[in-house]
Scaffold this motif. Structure first.
Motif, PDB file in Angstrom:
ATOM      1  N   GLU A 112       0.835  -1.206   0.000  1.00 52.89           N
ATOM      2  CA  GLU A 112       0.000   0.000   0.000  1.00 52.89           C
ATOM      3  C   GLU A 112       0.872   1.259   0.000  1.00 52.89           C
ATOM      4  O   GLU A 112       0.600   2.217  -0.739  1.00 52.89           O
ATOM      5  CB  GLU A 112      -0.927   0.009   1.216  1.00 52.89           C
ATOM      6  N   GLU A 113       1.927   1.261   0.795  1.00 50.18           N
ATOM      7  CA  GLU A 113       2.827   2.422   0.832  1.00 50.18           C
ATOM      8  C   GLU A 113       3.496   2.640  -0.523  1.00 50.18           C
ATOM      9  O   GLU A 113       3.658   3.762  -0.983  1.00 50.18           O
ATOM     10  CB  GLU A 113       3.881   2.251   1.934  1.00 50.18           C
ATOM     11  N   HIS A 116       1.043   4.262  -2.925  1.00 55.77           N
ATOM     12  CA  HIS A 116       0.893   5.710  -2.716  1.00 55.77           C
ATOM     13  C   HIS A 116       1.975   6.460  -3.505  1.00 55.77           C
ATOM     14  O   HIS A 116       1.699   7.468  -4.146  1.00 55.77           O
ATOM     15  CB  HIS A 116       1.045   6.065  -1.233  1.00 55.77           C
ATOM     16  N   TYR A 142      -3.574  10.393   3.892  1.00 62.39           N
ATOM     17  CA  TYR A 142      -4.014  10.675   2.528  1.00 62.39           C
ATOM     18  C   TYR A 142      -5.522  10.863   2.475  1.00 62.39           C
ATOM     19  O   TYR A 142      -6.234  10.456   3.378  1.00 62.39           O
ATOM     20  CB  TYR A 142      -3.630   9.510   1.605  1.00 62.39           C
ATOM     21  N   GLU A 147      -6.548   6.584  -0.324  1.00 65.18           N
ATOM     22  CA  GLU A 147      -6.353   5.405   0.528  1.00 65.18           C
ATOM     23  C   GLU A 147      -6.950   4.170  -0.135  1.00 65.18           C
ATOM     24  O   GLU A 147      -6.324   3.113  -0.173  1.00 65.18           O
ATOM     25  CB  GLU A 147      -7.006   5.607   1.905  1.00 65.18           C
TER      26      GLU A 147
END
Ligand SMILES: [Zn+2]
Length: 212
Positions: A112-113, A116, A142, A147
């Protein structure tokens, strides 16, 4: 109608414009990581291309014993990890992952990071996670839509639709599929639902439990 179905078969994309876009981005991440179609993706290998430096929780200095105990004890279920708001002098950003969560969950958090960063999301505000004599530790936050996109795209990169559908049609169970992709069973089931494979999945199970 026929043409749309054919295009979906050709491109192996799930139904729904939003989910197709997430899938296309995710396939781009997988190409970038040079991972074979159907093979598990290792986000730790991909992190450096996103300019992220993943550090062990044990390497963090300046946390009080109390904070440390809280983050790993009672509070452990409340956080999975995150990137620090301030970049290092060389431009990299630190990512800290919850060491209690195990590799399966950590893979999704890190992915997920990475999403982003690759999707170019700008943090909307900063969130203070800890404060001590030496200053504040802030995490990035965010917008809600960002997200969702980061989580969904990361999940699609880890469990791509075309392979997921193939495993489903072969009658594999969510724990088996999870093991193959090195993610949690929950993540596989989330992917089955958002890509609308859930019914097919349930029908393909040899000793089908109660249909949902
Ligand atoms: Zn996020």
């Amino acid at each position: 109608m026929q043409a749309i179905i054919q295009r979906m078969i050709d491109h192996d994309l799930p139904p729904g414009d939003k989910w197709r876009l997430f899938e296309l981005h995710a396939l781009g991440f997988r190409d970038f990581a040079r991972v074979r179609s159907g093979a598990p993706l290792d986000p730790f290998g991909l992190a450096k291309f996103a300019n992220l430096l993943v550090i062990d929780f044990e390497q963090i200095k300046g946390l009080s014993d109390e904070t440390r105990e809280h983050l790993l004890g009672q509070g452990s279920e409340k956080w999975s990890g995150g990137a620090c708001s301030r970049p290092l002098p060389d431009g990299r950003r630190l990512v800290i992952l919850n060491p209690n969560h195990g590799r399966m969950r950590t893979n999704a958090t890190l992915m997920e990071e990475i999403s982003h960063v690759f999707l170019g999301h700008e943090p909307s505000r900063l969130n203070v996670v800890a404060q001590n004599a030496r200053g504040r530790t802030v995490s990035r936050d965010y917008r809600k839509a960002d997200e969702e996109a980061a989580y969904a795209t990361g999940a699609a990169a880890l469990v791509p639709f075309s392979s997921l559908r193939r495993f489903v049609l072969e009658g594999q169970t969510s724990p088996q599929i999870a093991k193959h992709f090195r993610v949690s069973r929950e993540l596989v089931e989330y992917r089955l639902k958002v890509t609308r494979l859930w019914k097919t999945y349930k029908a393909a199970q040899p000793n089908s439990e109660r249909r949902e």
